[in-house]
Design a protein around this motif. Sequence first.
Motif, PDB file in Angstrom:
ATOM      1  N   LEU A   1      -3.101  12.247 -21.119  1.00  0.00           N
ATOM      2  CA  LEU A   1      -2.431  11.137 -20.438  1.00  0.00           C
ATOM      3  C   LEU A   1      -2.159  11.471 -18.973  1.00  0.00           C
ATOM      4  CD1 LEU A   1       0.079   9.889 -23.174  1.00  0.00           C
ATOM      5  CD2 LEU A   1      -1.994   8.761 -22.345  1.00  0.00           C
ATOM      6  N   VAL A   2      -1.703  12.701 -18.725  1.00  0.00           N
ATOM      7  CA  VAL A   2      -1.464  13.128 -17.342  1.00  0.00           C
ATOM      8  C   VAL A   2      -2.765  13.056 -16.541  1.00  0.00           C
ATOM      9  CG1 VAL A   2      -0.837  15.069 -15.865  1.00  0.00           C
ATOM     10  CG2 VAL A   2       0.477  14.617 -17.937  1.00  0.00           C
ATOM     11  N   ALA A   3      -3.851  13.543 -17.146  1.00  0.00           N
ATOM     12  CA  ALA A   3      -5.144  13.539 -16.452  1.00  0.00           C
ATOM     13  C   ALA A   3      -5.597  12.121 -16.128  1.00  0.00           C
ATOM     14  CB  ALA A   3      -6.191  14.263 -17.307  1.00  0.00           C
ATOM     15  N   VAL A   4      -5.438  11.227 -17.126  1.00  0.00           N
ATOM     16  CA  VAL A   4      -5.851   9.828 -16.917  1.00  0.00           C
ATOM     17  C   VAL A   4      -5.031   9.217 -15.774  1.00  0.00           C
ATOM     18  CG1 VAL A   4      -5.803   7.504 -17.910  1.00  0.00           C
ATOM     19  CG2 VAL A   4      -6.726   9.419 -19.235  1.00  0.00           C
ATOM     20  N   ALA A   5      -3.733   9.478 -15.771  1.00  0.00           N
ATOM     21  CA  ALA A   5      -2.854   8.909 -14.743  1.00  0.00           C
ATOM     22  C   ALA A   5      -3.272   9.406 -13.354  1.00  0.00           C
ATOM     23  CB  ALA A   5      -1.408   9.279 -15.032  1.00  0.00           C
ATOM     24  N   ILE A   6      -3.500  10.704 -13.239  1.00  0.00           N
ATOM     25  CA  ILE A   6      -3.849  11.257 -11.921  1.00  0.00           C
ATOM     26  C   ILE A   6      -5.211  10.753 -11.461  1.00  0.00           C
ATOM     27  CG2 ILE A   6      -4.415  13.397 -10.701  1.00  0.00           C
ATOM     28  CD1 ILE A   6      -2.167  14.737 -12.248  1.00  0.00           C
ATOM     29  N   ALA A   7      -6.180  10.722 -12.379  1.00  0.00           N
ATOM     30  CA  ALA A   7      -7.526  10.268 -11.993  1.00  0.00           C
ATOM     31  C   ALA A   7      -7.514   8.802 -11.578  1.00  0.00           C
ATOM     32  CB  ALA A   7      -8.489  10.486 -13.157  1.00  0.00           C
ATOM     33  N   THR A   8      -6.796   7.976 -12.353  1.00  0.00           N
ATOM     34  CA  THR A   8      -6.729   6.546 -12.022  1.00  0.00           C
ATOM     35  C   THR A   8      -6.065   6.345 -10.664  1.00  0.00           C
ATOM     36  OG1 THR A   8      -6.447   6.131 -14.386  1.00  0.00           O
ATOM     37  CG2 THR A   8      -6.041   4.282 -12.883  1.00  0.00           C
ATOM     38  N   GLY A   9      -4.971   7.058 -10.473  1.00  0.00           N
ATOM     39  CA  GLY A   9      -4.261   6.953  -9.190  1.00  0.00           C
ATOM     40  C   GLY A   9      -5.171   7.327  -8.034  1.00  0.00           C
ATOM     41  N   ALA A  10      -5.939   8.402  -8.204  1.00  0.00           N
ATOM     42  CA  ALA A  10      -6.828   8.870  -7.145  1.00  0.00           C
ATOM     43  C   ALA A  10      -7.908   7.836  -6.835  1.00  0.00           C
ATOM     44  CB  ALA A  10      -7.459  10.200  -7.535  1.00  0.00           C
ATOM     45  N   LEU A  11      -8.468   7.248  -7.906  1.00  0.00           N
ATOM     46  CA  LEU A  11      -9.525   6.247  -7.709  1.00  0.00           C
ATOM     47  C   LEU A  11      -9.000   5.025  -6.961  1.00  0.00           C
ATOM     48  CD1 LEU A  11     -11.933   5.781 -10.735  1.00  0.00           C
ATOM     49  CD2 LEU A  11     -12.458   6.099  -8.317  1.00  0.00           C
ATOM     50  N   LEU A  12      -7.830   4.543  -7.381  1.00  0.00           N
ATOM     51  CA  LEU A  12      -7.233   3.367  -6.734  1.00  0.00           C
ATOM     52  C   LEU A  12      -6.971   3.653  -5.257  1.00  0.00           C
ATOM     53  CD1 LEU A  12      -4.739   2.069  -9.455  1.00  0.00           C
ATOM     54  CD2 LEU A  12      -6.881   1.019  -8.695  1.00  0.00           C
ATOM     55  N   LEU A  13      -6.405   4.833  -5.002  1.00  0.00           N
ATOM     56  CA  LEU A  13      -6.103   5.224  -3.630  1.00  0.00           C
ATOM     57  C   LEU A  13      -7.382   5.258  -2.795  1.00  0.00           C
ATOM     58  CD1 LEU A  13      -3.773   6.116  -1.831  1.00  0.00           C
ATOM     59  CD2 LEU A  13      -4.249   8.486  -2.480  1.00  0.00           C
ATOM     60  N   SER A  14      -8.443   5.818  -3.384  1.00  0.00           N
ATOM     61  CA  SER A  14      -9.691   5.950  -2.642  1.00  0.00           C
ATOM     62  C   SER A  14     -10.323   4.587  -2.358  1.00  0.00           C
ATOM     63  CB  SER A  14     -10.624   6.878  -3.415  1.00  0.00           C
ATOM     64  OG  SER A  14     -11.898   6.333  -3.518  1.00  0.00           O
ATOM     65  N   GLU A  15     -10.237   3.670  -3.335  1.00  0.00           N
ATOM     66  CA  GLU A  15     -10.742   2.311  -3.124  1.00  0.00           C
ATOM     67  C   GLU A  15     -10.010   1.633  -1.971  1.00  0.00           C
ATOM     68  OE1 GLU A  15     -13.011   0.075  -4.809  1.00  0.00           O
ATOM     69  OE2 GLU A  15     -13.847   2.054  -5.229  1.00  0.00           O
ATOM     70  N   TRP A  16      -8.703   1.784  -1.998  1.00  0.00           N
ATOM     71  CA  TRP A  16      -7.868   1.139  -0.985  1.00  0.00           C
ATOM     72  C   TRP A  16      -8.187   1.702   0.398  1.00  0.00           C
ATOM     73  CZ3 TRP A  16      -3.803   3.120   2.103  1.00  0.00           C
ATOM     74  CH2 TRP A  16      -3.059   2.138   2.773  1.00  0.00           C
ATOM     75  N   LEU A  17      -8.401   3.024   0.451  1.00  0.00           N
ATOM     76  CA  LEU A  17      -8.721   3.657   1.730  1.00  0.00           C
ATOM     77  C   LEU A  17     -10.101   3.236   2.224  1.00  0.00           C
ATOM     78  CD1 LEU A  17      -7.275   7.218   1.063  1.00  0.00           C
ATOM     79  CD2 LEU A  17      -6.431   5.536   2.701  1.00  0.00           C
ATOM     80  N   ALA A  18     -11.036   3.051   1.281  1.00  0.00           N
ATOM     81  CA  ALA A  18     -12.388   2.636   1.677  1.00  0.00           C
ATOM     82  C   ALA A  18     -12.338   1.255   2.336  1.00  0.00           C
ATOM     83  CB  ALA A  18     -13.300   2.617   0.459  1.00  0.00           C
ATOM     84  N   ARG A  19     -11.479   0.381   1.795  1.00  0.00           N
ATOM     85  CA  ARG A  19     -11.342  -0.945   2.420  1.00  0.00           C
ATOM     86  C   ARG A  19     -10.733  -0.819   3.815  1.00  0.00           C
ATOM     87  NH1 ARG A  19     -10.084  -2.790  -2.649  1.00  0.00           N
ATOM     88  NH2 ARG A  19      -7.841  -2.660  -2.290  1.00  0.00           N
ATOM     89  N   ALA A  20      -9.817   0.139   3.957  1.00  0.00           N
ATOM     90  CA  ALA A  20      -9.200   0.352   5.266  1.00  0.00           C
ATOM     91  C   ALA A  20     -10.231   0.808   6.288  1.00  0.00           C
ATOM     92  CB  ALA A  20      -8.064   1.362   5.153  1.00  0.00           C
ATOM     93  N   VAL A  21     -11.247   1.578   5.848  1.00  0.00           N
ATOM     94  CA  VAL A  21     -12.314   2.000   6.760  1.00  0.00           C
ATOM     95  C   VAL A  21     -12.995   0.776   7.330  1.00  0.00           C
ATOM     96  CG1 VAL A  21     -14.541   3.148   6.997  1.00  0.00           C
ATOM     97  CG2 VAL A  21     -12.850   4.086   5.451  1.00  0.00           C
ATOM     98  N   ALA A  22     -13.404  -0.105   6.421  1.00  0.00           N
ATOM     99  CA  ALA A  22     -14.126  -1.307   6.839  1.00  0.00           C
ATOM    100  C   ALA A  22     -13.285  -2.109   7.822  1.00  0.00           C
ATOM    101  CB  ALA A  22     -14.473  -2.143   5.622  1.00  0.00           C
ATOM    102  N   ARG A  23     -11.992  -2.241   7.512  1.00  0.00           N
ATOM    103  CA  ARG A  23     -11.109  -3.020   8.385  1.00  0.00           C
ATOM    104  C   ARG A  23     -11.008  -2.394   9.766  1.00  0.00           C
ATOM    105  NH1 ARG A  23      -7.464  -3.882   4.321  1.00  0.00           N
ATOM    106  NH2 ARG A  23      -6.080  -2.218   5.023  1.00  0.00           N
TER     107      ARG A  23
END
Lengths: 367, 232
Positions: free
Chosen positions: B205-227
Motif C-alpha cells: 500500500l505504501v508503495a502504491v501510494a508513493i508511486a501514484t503520487g509521483a506519477l500525478l506530480l510528474s504529469e502535472w509538471l509536464a503540463r507546466a512545461v508546455a505552459r
Amino acid sequence: MLSVAIRHHFPTFTLDAAFEAPPGVTALFGRSGSGKTSIVNAVAGLMRPDAGRIEMDGRLLSDSGTGHFLPPHRRGMGYVFQEARLFPHLTVRQNLLYGGWFSGRRDRAGFSRIVEMLGIGHLLTRRPVALSGGERQRVALGRAILSDPRLLLMDEPLAALDEARKAEILPYLERLRDETGLPILYVSHAPAEIARLATNIVLVEGGRVIGAGPAARILSDPAIAPVLGLRETGAIITARIEAHEADGLTRLGTATGTIFLPHVEAPPRSVMRLRILAQDVMIALDRPERISALNVLPAVVRDLTETDIGMLVRLDAGGEAMLARITRRSASALALEPGKPVHAVLKAVSLAPGSIGGAESGGSTLP
Amino acid sequence: MNDWLSPDEWQAVALSLRVSAVAVLASLPFALLVAHALARWRFPGRGLLNVLVHLPLVLPPVVTGYLLLLTFGRRGLVGQFLDQQLGMVFAFRWTGAALAAAIMGFPLMVRAIRLAIEAVDPRLEQAASTLGAHRIWVFATITLPLILPGILAGTVLGFAKAFGEFGATITFVSNIPGQTQTLPLAIYTFLQVPGGEASALRLVLVAVAIATGALLLSEWLARAVARRIGGR
C-alpha cells in the motif's frame, strides 16, 4: 563606422560581401535569399564566416587571418529579429531589462525614455504571449536599444507584420533614427520601407554587394531599377513644409520648386522625404498650362537609360535626382538628351502620405 | 504511522526514501549534462552515449546488478580503486543500493530533461547572447528556467523508478535489513516467511501510494512545461 568584408560558402550559394556602413540607417537591400541575414548574423557573431574581417568603429570583431572572433555577448550589437524572440518566461519589463543585467548599467532615465518613445508603458507587467505582433516587435526593439548597443541590427523587423502593424511601428523607427542617433543596419526587401528609413543603401544580390551609397543616389540610379522592379522604382527628394493652406493642401518647398500635397500631418518647417515613383512622373518640354496635375517642377535631363522596364530618364531637379519612366517613342519624339531643360509633371496621387518619410536623418538627438 | 508500520517495515520505508532521494539528487547534475549534450551538441560517440544511457532501461535488472558488482564490488576495477584511494565502499552498503537505484533511474531523468531542452527554441538563446549574456548566463537565465518543469518531472520519474528498484539492488548489494533491504526487497522477504502477508500488504500500500503520487506530480509538471514554454 562598420566595415565588413566577408566570404562564406553555403551549400546553395556563396556569400562574398564587402561594404562600409557610415553612421545613420544603412539598409541592406535585396531579394529574399540574397544573403542579407547571413551578413547581419556575421556582424552579430551568430555566424562565423569562412574568411574576412569585420570592424566596428576601429574595434576588430572578427578576422579570419588571425583567427580573432569576438563572441556575440561581447560585441555590443542590439539585434532585432524578424520574429521578436521575446523570452516567454519573463515579463515585458524583465525582457527590457535583460541586457542591463549584463552591461551592469542601470539607466532609469533611459529606460523610461525608451518605454515612452515606443509606447509600451502599459505592457510592462504582461508576458510576451499576451502581446500583439506589433507590441512584441516594439518590445523587442526596446530590449535591443536598452542593451546599450554600439550598433542596432534589424533583420526585416516588419516582415512578419501586416500593413496596419507596419504602419504602427514605422514611426517609432523614424523617431529612433532621428532622436537617438544610434547607427542602424537594417535588412529589408521592401523598397517603401527603405525609402522611408534609409540614409544609406547597400544592394545585395546573389550574396554579392552590387551597389552602395547614400539612399537618394542609389534609389535614383537607373542601373538598380531592375532590382526594385517597375512598381517600386523611384527617387526620394527632401521637402520642407511651408504652410497648410485653407483648401486642405499642404505647401512644401523643394530645391527646385513648390509641391502641393493633401494635408500632411506635421507642423510647418518640418523636413520630409518624398518618394516619387518613376512611373508617376511625366516629362513635358514646355511648362504645361491648364493641367490638373498641381505639381510641375523644372528640371534638367541628366541621362537616359534603356532598361527592362522601359526608358528611365534621370532628372536633375535643383541638385536632387528624380527618375521618370517613359517609352522609347516618347524619348525620341521629345528628342531628350542630357542637358535638355524639361518640366517634370508629378501626378498628385504619387505623393500619398504613405510614401512620406519623417525628418531628414542626422537630426537632433535627445538630451 | 509508527503504530501502523512495525519497526522493521518502517526501517525499509525510511531506507528506501533515503536511497531514492540520494540516488536522484546525486545523479541530477550528470543527467542535466548528458541531456544537454544529447540534445544540443554534436560530437563523436554521441550515439554510443545515447545507447549507454538507455541500456539500464532495456537490460534485465539482474544483468545491470551483476555488471555493477563486477565493476564496483570490492574486487571490481572501480570498486577496488575507490576503496583503496578514497575509502569508499559500495558493495553491500546502502550507498551501493543508491548507486544501483541511480543507474536504473538515470535514463528516465535524461529523457525527460532532454525533451524539455529540445523544446527550447535555440533562437531565444541566440537573442540572449546578443544582449550581452555569456553562455553560462544564457543557460542560467533562459534555458534553465524554461526546462525547470522538465527537470522536476524527470526527477520525480527517476525517484519513482529508484524507489521500486529490485533486481539490480538485490544482485549488487544483497538483502541486508537496515543496510540494503529497501521496500521492494522487504516485501519480497516478508512473502518468503509464514505470516508475513500482512506486513507485505502494508508495504504494498505504501508503495502504491508513493508511486501514484509521483506519477500525478510528474504529469502535472509536464503540463507546466508546455505552459511555460508556450508562454503562459
